[in-house]
Design a protein around this motif. Structure first.
Motif, PDB file in Angstrom:
ATOM      1  N   ARG A 109       0.835  -1.201   0.000  1.00 57.48           N
ATOM      2  CA  ARG A 109       0.000   0.000   0.000  1.00 57.48           C
ATOM      3  C   ARG A 109       0.867   1.248   0.000  1.00 57.48           C
ATOM      4  O   ARG A 109       1.806   1.355   0.785  1.00 57.48           O
ATOM      5  CB  ARG A 109      -0.926   0.026   1.223  1.00 57.48           C
ATOM      6  N   MET A 122       0.816   5.484   0.442  1.00 59.08           N
ATOM      7  CA  MET A 122       0.069   6.665   0.868  1.00 59.08           C
ATOM      8  C   MET A 122       0.704   7.872   0.162  1.00 59.08           C
ATOM      9  O   MET A 122       1.777   7.740  -0.430  1.00 59.08           O
ATOM     10  CB  MET A 122       0.139   6.835   2.389  1.00 59.08           C
ATOM     11  N   PRO A 123       0.057   9.044   0.210  1.00 60.03           N
ATOM     12  CA  PRO A 123       0.685  10.206  -0.421  1.00 60.03           C
ATOM     13  C   PRO A 123       2.046  10.489   0.227  1.00 60.03           C
ATOM     14  O   PRO A 123       2.192  10.379   1.449  1.00 60.03           O
ATOM     15  CB  PRO A 123      -0.311  11.340  -0.140  1.00 60.03           C
ATOM     16  N   ARG A 136       5.051  12.441   1.791  1.00 53.59           N
ATOM     17  CA  ARG A 136       5.436  13.719   2.406  1.00 53.59           C
ATOM     18  C   ARG A 136       6.888  13.955   1.995  1.00 53.59           C
ATOM     19  O   ARG A 136       7.720  13.046   2.118  1.00 53.59           O
ATOM     20  CB  ARG A 136       5.281  13.633   3.928  1.00 53.59           C
ATOM     21  N   GLU A 137       7.198  15.143   1.548  1.00 57.95           N
ATOM     22  CA  GLU A 137       8.490  15.389   0.903  1.00 57.95           C
ATOM     23  C   GLU A 137       9.670  15.038   1.809  1.00 57.95           C
ATOM     24  O   GLU A 137      10.661  14.464   1.347  1.00 57.95           O
ATOM     25  CB  GLU A 137       8.601  16.853   0.450  1.00 57.95           C
ATOM     26  N   ILE A 177       3.896   2.091   2.571  1.00 55.41           N
ATOM     27  CA  ILE A 177       3.611   2.211   4.006  1.00 55.41           C
ATOM     28  C   ILE A 177       3.182   0.906   4.660  1.00 55.41           C
ATOM     29  O   ILE A 177       3.321   0.746   5.871  1.00 55.41           O
ATOM     30  CB  ILE A 177       2.546   3.320   4.241  1.00 55.41           C
ATOM     31  N   CYS A 186      -0.331  26.862   5.723  1.00 54.58           N
ATOM     32  CA  CYS A 186       0.173  26.270   4.472  1.00 54.58           C
ATOM     33  C   CYS A 186       1.438  26.983   4.001  1.00 54.58           C
ATOM     34  O   CYS A 186       2.366  26.343   3.501  1.00 54.58           O
ATOM     35  CB  CYS A 186      -0.893  26.350   3.383  1.00 54.58           C
ATOM     36  N   PHE A 229       5.013  25.443   3.404  1.00 59.79           N
ATOM     37  CA  PHE A 229       5.652  25.614   2.090  1.00 59.79           C
ATOM     38  C   PHE A 229       7.102  26.052   2.257  1.00 59.79           C
ATOM     39  O   PHE A 229       7.996  25.578   1.553  1.00 59.79           O
ATOM     40  CB  PHE A 229       4.861  26.642   1.277  1.00 59.79           C
ATOM     41  N   LYS A 230       7.345  26.967   3.207  1.00 59.03           N
ATOM     42  CA  LYS A 230       8.717  27.434   3.450  1.00 59.03           C
ATOM     43  C   LYS A 230       9.628  26.285   3.873  1.00 59.03           C
ATOM     44  O   LYS A 230      10.843  26.373   3.731  1.00 59.03           O
ATOM     45  CB  LYS A 230       8.718  28.493   4.545  1.00 59.03           C
ATOM     46  N   GLY A 281       9.394  23.274   2.620  1.00 58.66           N
ATOM     47  CA  GLY A 281       9.438  22.282   1.548  1.00 58.66           C
ATOM     48  C   GLY A 281       8.254  21.329   1.531  1.00 58.66           C
ATOM     49  O   GLY A 281       8.253  20.342   0.794  1.00 58.66           O
ATOM     50  N   LEU A 282       7.222  21.615   2.321  1.00 57.52           N
ATOM     51  CA  LEU A 282       6.047  20.737   2.379  1.00 57.52           C
ATOM     52  C   LEU A 282       4.903  21.394   1.623  1.00 57.52           C
ATOM     53  O   LEU A 282       4.300  22.352   2.086  1.00 57.52           O
ATOM     54  CB  LEU A 282       5.680  20.457   3.845  1.00 57.52           C
ATOM     55  N   ARG A 283       4.606  20.850   0.446  1.00 54.98           N
ATOM     56  CA  ARG A 283       3.654  21.495  -0.466  1.00 54.98           C
ATOM     57  C   ARG A 283       2.320  20.766  -0.536  1.00 54.98           C
ATOM     58  O   ARG A 283       1.432  21.186  -1.262  1.00 54.98           O
ATOM     59  CB  ARG A 283       4.233  21.492  -1.881  1.00 54.98           C
ATOM     60  N   GLN A 307       0.251  19.427   2.143  1.00 55.81           N
ATOM     61  CA  GLN A 307      -0.349  19.152   3.455  1.00 55.81           C
ATOM     62  C   GLN A 307      -1.793  19.655   3.554  1.00 55.81           C
ATOM     63  O   GLN A 307      -2.466  19.417   4.560  1.00 55.81           O
ATOM     64  CB  GLN A 307       0.502  19.778   4.564  1.00 55.81           C
ATOM     65  N   PRO A 348      -1.223   5.150   9.274  1.00 60.28           N
ATOM     66  CA  PRO A 348      -0.983   6.251   8.328  1.00 60.28           C
ATOM     67  C   PRO A 348      -1.905   6.131   7.125  1.00 60.28           C
ATOM     68  O   PRO A 348      -2.123   5.030   6.625  1.00 60.28           O
ATOM     69  CB  PRO A 348       0.484   6.066   7.921  1.00 60.28           C
ATOM     70  N   PRO A 403      -0.806  13.428   3.024  1.00 61.73           N
ATOM     71  CA  PRO A 403      -0.397  12.345   3.912  1.00 61.73           C
ATOM     72  C   PRO A 403      -0.779  12.683   5.360  1.00 61.73           C
ATOM     73  O   PRO A 403      -0.588  13.815   5.800  1.00 61.73           O
ATOM     74  CB  PRO A 403       1.126  12.334   3.761  1.00 61.73           C
ATOM     75  N   VAL A 404      -1.338  11.701   6.057  1.00 66.67           N
ATOM     76  CA  VAL A 404      -1.726  11.926   7.457  1.00 66.67           C
ATOM     77  C   VAL A 404      -1.172  10.782   8.302  1.00 66.67           C
ATOM     78  O   VAL A 404      -1.516   9.609   8.084  1.00 66.67           O
ATOM     79  CB  VAL A 404      -3.266  11.972   7.631  1.00 66.67           C
ATOM     80  N   PHE A 405      -0.337  11.133   9.275  1.00 64.29           N
ATOM     81  CA  PHE A 405       0.154  10.152  10.234  1.00 64.29           C
ATOM     82  C   PHE A 405      -0.548  10.394  11.567  1.00 64.29           C
ATOM     83  O   PHE A 405      -0.805  11.552  11.933  1.00 64.29           O
ATOM     84  CB  PHE A 405       1.669  10.292  10.426  1.00 64.29           C
ATOM     85  N   PRO A 455       2.831  18.124  10.248  1.00 65.28           N
ATOM     86  CA  PRO A 455       3.577  17.002  10.819  1.00 65.28           C
ATOM     87  C   PRO A 455       3.842  17.256  12.303  1.00 65.28           C
ATOM     88  O   PRO A 455       4.174  18.392  12.699  1.00 65.28           O
ATOM     89  CB  PRO A 455       4.881  17.005  10.002  1.00 65.28           C
ATOM     90  N   HIS A 464       6.131  16.776  14.468  1.00 64.08           N
ATOM     91  CA  HIS A 464       7.368  17.373  14.988  1.00 64.08           C
ATOM     92  C   HIS A 464       7.499  18.849  14.639  1.00 64.08           C
ATOM     93  O   HIS A 464       8.369  19.538  15.173  1.00 64.08           O
ATOM     94  CB  HIS A 464       8.584  16.591  14.463  1.00 64.08           C
ATOM     95  N   PRO A 470      -3.275  26.750  -0.052  1.00 59.33           N
ATOM     96  CA  PRO A 470      -1.842  26.835  -0.330  1.00 59.33           C
ATOM     97  C   PRO A 470      -1.475  28.048  -1.190  1.00 59.33           C
ATOM     98  O   PRO A 470      -2.186  28.370  -2.150  1.00 59.33           O
ATOM     99  CB  PRO A 470      -1.548  25.518  -1.083  1.00 59.33           C
ATOM    100  N   THR A 511       2.922  27.315  -4.800  1.00 58.34           N
ATOM    101  CA  THR A 511       2.893  25.857  -4.717  1.00 58.34           C
ATOM    102  C   THR A 511       2.699  25.214  -6.089  1.00 58.34           C
ATOM    103  O   THR A 511       3.292  24.178  -6.389  1.00 58.34           O
ATOM    104  CB  THR A 511       1.745  25.429  -3.778  1.00 58.34           C
TER     105      THR A 511
END
Lengths: 236, 236, 236, 236, 236, 236
Positions: free
Chosen positions: B52, B54-55, B57-58, B151, E18, E22-23, E25-27, E29, E156, E163-165, E181, E183, F142, F146
């Motif tokens: 499987r 999942m999307p 995450r960068e 995942i 968002c 983006f700053k 590197g996460l585009r 979310q 996940p 992506p969602v954890f 995320p 963290h 976003p 993006t």
């Protein structure tokens, strides 16, 4: 791009190039959902020369507009430099044609390296037989006037959700088409040649029964050594 | 599944199996919108082993993640049992690859029966030439890290809108892929063999000029009799 | 259509016919997003005989419904006149089959000129081998009962977003399918023959190195003269 | 439907009706992706009277066609019986209107119970204010002639992927619209009234803090007893 | 997340968050194409607790399955911690419900902070009135059993292509929902508070007539000075 | 457009304007699938000033690009003339914002008549409250960086599949937005005023119980007479 770069790009795959671009943070350079009309052709390589379509307004898109020698679709076909790739922004709309076999034949005769649209071609069976690589989404018999108005030559465009600037290096293979930003073409081509050598080595080892673990990527030192030996033997 | 079941499933079509499942109230077992990279291969048959995505995450999907031998994509390729089919849930997203030719070659060498994704493969022209059936939506040159994060290995998934549980029996032919719930595999295979005999008889009669009315289905008693006679002659 | 019209329509392309219709203000006669199962067949030409599907209600679409000889799907297959094209409105839904190889074989044996659906066929590899042109969106193994209920024979329908009236002239080639309104078939066929002669001339000139400017369309008088001379030589 | 059924259906939700139909093996009776123009109206209930659109051919859909009193769109508006619901098959295409405020006002004045299209209405802000429930996909200002030709009155159709037969019972609420097969309307309505009583009881208990486990469904005997007591108190 | 972080996140917009992501590197979310059932509610903030649906196989999804107290949908509703947000992976399929008003009411009573699905809710008008934020794609009256089988709790997932954890911080406002995320939650919240102060300052200046050039971003030193002065006056 | 034209266009509906354009052979001037953030605002009227986005290449779209005062997005906001409508070609992609509340507020303060995108706005709840009409597809939190790179100001574009040339007259109401070719604005506005008078008359008659047959259109002479009388009484 440097003279050698074009040659190098004929020997590597679009997939390998995408990975080289991914390493540089470029994730959207693959032209989505286009395929070659003839998947058996050698790689297409050339600098992007672009044509942009906008939605057609009916009164501005009668059959007579082609009597105008300056019509941007016809002008683009005559202006696209030999060795370049004509990239057409059709807004992903394949309900009407981006071009047909006569125009693509003219591109071929003029020495153009290939043609890509995120729409569709008419006369697609004929285009498949021409000695010029062509990529599209699906066949589209209706004349471009039905939905598309050619509006701009050689400006920045989108094609298949990828950004394309004039002069970017376009590479196509049996799988699809990638857009390499002009300033990266030389280094990406060189890196892809290296990657291809390694991938060929890996493929050979895998076919011989080796596990991918430690080999791909070569986290086992022994595999790095074996690759270097293989390169010498292969002269690559 | 019983040993004979695998053999039987190599001789029937996915379409016939879909009808057998339909009769049991199962209408959604066909994996939608995937096709074989090489339509000329014999049937793919095996129990599902799943992966499987999942999307992505960068920050969790840099090129370095493959250095981890436990990366689920790589682990799945080494863990998928010989004779099984690797079925990949790519959320129907073919904008990035589910896998490439090196991994598919490794599956082949390991004796895996086939591989299916509702996304796309990279190196698709090379995969088409490998001696392992592979099915996808469309070619996708960008590395899986671009959009997909592996995942989970061998859990229940969706693939092309069909439910897939580990151990379900997967059958692919030149048309597509069907998912047979594990507990039904033996009876469905046996029934499909029977149905195939009848359909071959019908096809022969139709080619000879007979109307389908009363024949397909055989509401005319004479056609039932003719079929029984035909079976004896054919030894089926 | 006149007897000659059918012959003429076997010699022209769907793309050319679309342009002839465009000149008459008809922009939506191309059946969108269907393709031939066997692109190598000669042109399909015939008058439309239609079948309409509606969404299937489960209680009305059990496997037993085919025991009814008057079931519209089966009846349509037996009623479609030789020389006609069966055009099926599947609401663009290729998740279940519009028909399978037995029914298409029956159409072939009965002399039907071809079959088109904006859904999908089951047994598509077998249908591709039959000596009857067939067009669909993509293969669909599940029986039509899964999602489609045949509800009306030979009424006006939509197919691939094109309007289709019984008796309209349907033409298919390696690229796709076009719907010519019945009252226009003769004049459009004649015009397409003329256009094809000119396009063949242009293609020859382009292959010989001539620019498309002034040639396509022939705004330079010299090109008109050359075309007339070419026609005489070619006997067209 | 029985006289009481209509009254009952004004007191239950579309969601509850969908569950009652699901229990009977009917999974596709919800009209997908339509919503009320005014979500504050009471339930819409009535027997289906249908109108089917096909794709519009330009020459048959000039502004003058409405001069024909027998034009099916206009005729349907005058013929739809008081108390019925006009259900329009627009092939899910909301790029042009299915109808506008004048026609919907006429339906209202004539006592029609409501109107549903899987396309869009023009004059949608005005329609929202009329005292008749109306459901569509999204607003669509262009006249129906742009893309839709009304072709059949009161035949079987699809609407939002649901099958609709004339006489089926249509119920709409603030959430959407469901199609109840005519022969099931009485029993489904009665069952839905029972289910609604139970769901109201459950909702009350949940709001009071009770867990759903054992309560929904009432696998704990105590909850069944409590429900019976509640019914007596409530007089339901 | 730190105790203060939750409070901070109630005061900033999803759009600002968002940009902060983006700053970094996460585009991807932002949960695509979901909206609040009641756009007037205050921000939703909580740690993700997830539920995953796979496509429903008919024999495993009869109405009786809810008699099992361990059914994952029901269990998830009872297990989701107070203060958390239940995020449901419905594979973007809103043709059947992800949950209804009774389950959402139970979540509310249990102190859950909110609920998000990339499918649809049934009883959506009732859910909109509950004192718990809820986000979906569009209303979906059919029971979840129709198309969705709850298969995994708190693993996940993907939701609306994000992506969602478990444990990621989910924030929703009148515009949509973002996944932070775990963290990064504290630092992103703090940064968003700063950004919001600046954006409020900018908005005030723009409303007073100032150009955005040099102000947004504050490349003119004078604007930086003015902002610092504004902060002092505002006590922010 | 003439001074009176702007006033006239505030009094007619987009639907009526679409019909006037349809009569002139223009079927694609409605911007598909956009809606007002605040449906209660008066009509938006102004000449088109355009901004075109192309797909964003990551290295060219860092947060720092806005430090460039000549960045086309920011420049467009400062350059759009008072009284004009800013029309943004976002390639129909609402996964990232076309603009946010600060830029839209600046447009408002500068006297711009409205803003339209076929993508989405961020800060959409705030934009809805501003005293400037705004239309989009759906909210998109976003930042535009993006996915979108602003590339061209005031060239010809597509928006929601409609062709838009700078200077075309844009009209929006509670239903949507239409593009009137510049040279037709005066005559179309005048005709729409006439049509609106007639439609108001018809609506009044329908509400009073009259059939639409012979009235809409007025094929009964009596209705033409009644309309003329009504106009005199109404002073229209």
């Amino acid at each position: 791009m440097k003279p050698d770069t074009r040659t190098q790009l004929t020997t590597v795959s679009v997939a390998t190039l995408c990975t080289a671009l991914f390493k540089r943070g470029l994730r959207r350079q693959f032209i989505q959902d286009v395929h070659p009309l003839d998947p058996g052709k050698p790689n297409m390589v050339g600098e992007a020369f672009t044509l942009r379509y906008m939605p057609a307004r009916e009164d501005l898109n009668t059959i007579d507009v082609f009597k105008d020698r300056a019509h941007p679709q016809r002008k683009a076909v005559e202006d696209c430099p030999p060795g370049a790739v004509l990239v057409i922004d059709s807004r992903g709309d394949a309900r009407a044609a981006s071009a047909g076999s006569i125009l693509v034949a003219r591109l071929m005769v003029r020495g153009v390296a290939g043609v890509v649209t995120d729409g569709g071609f008419r006369d697609s069976p004929e285009i498949a037989k021409l000695a010029i690589p062509a990529y599209h989404r699906r066949p589209a018999a209706p004349t471009n006037l039905t939905l598309h108005q050619a509006i701009e030559i050689n400006g920045p465009i989108g094609c298949g959700d990828a950004p394309v600037f004039p002069g970017d290096v376009i590479v196509g293979d049996g799988e699809g088409v990638v857009v390499i930003p002009a300033h990266l073409a030389d280094e990406v081509a060189a890196e892809a040649v290296e990657m291809t050598a390694f991938e060929d080595f890996v493929q050979e080892r895998v076919m011989a029964g080796q596990s991918i673990l430690g080999l791909y990527p070569p986290t086992d030192e022994a595999n790095k050594v074996a690759f270097e030996a293989w390169r010498k033997v292969q002269g690559r």
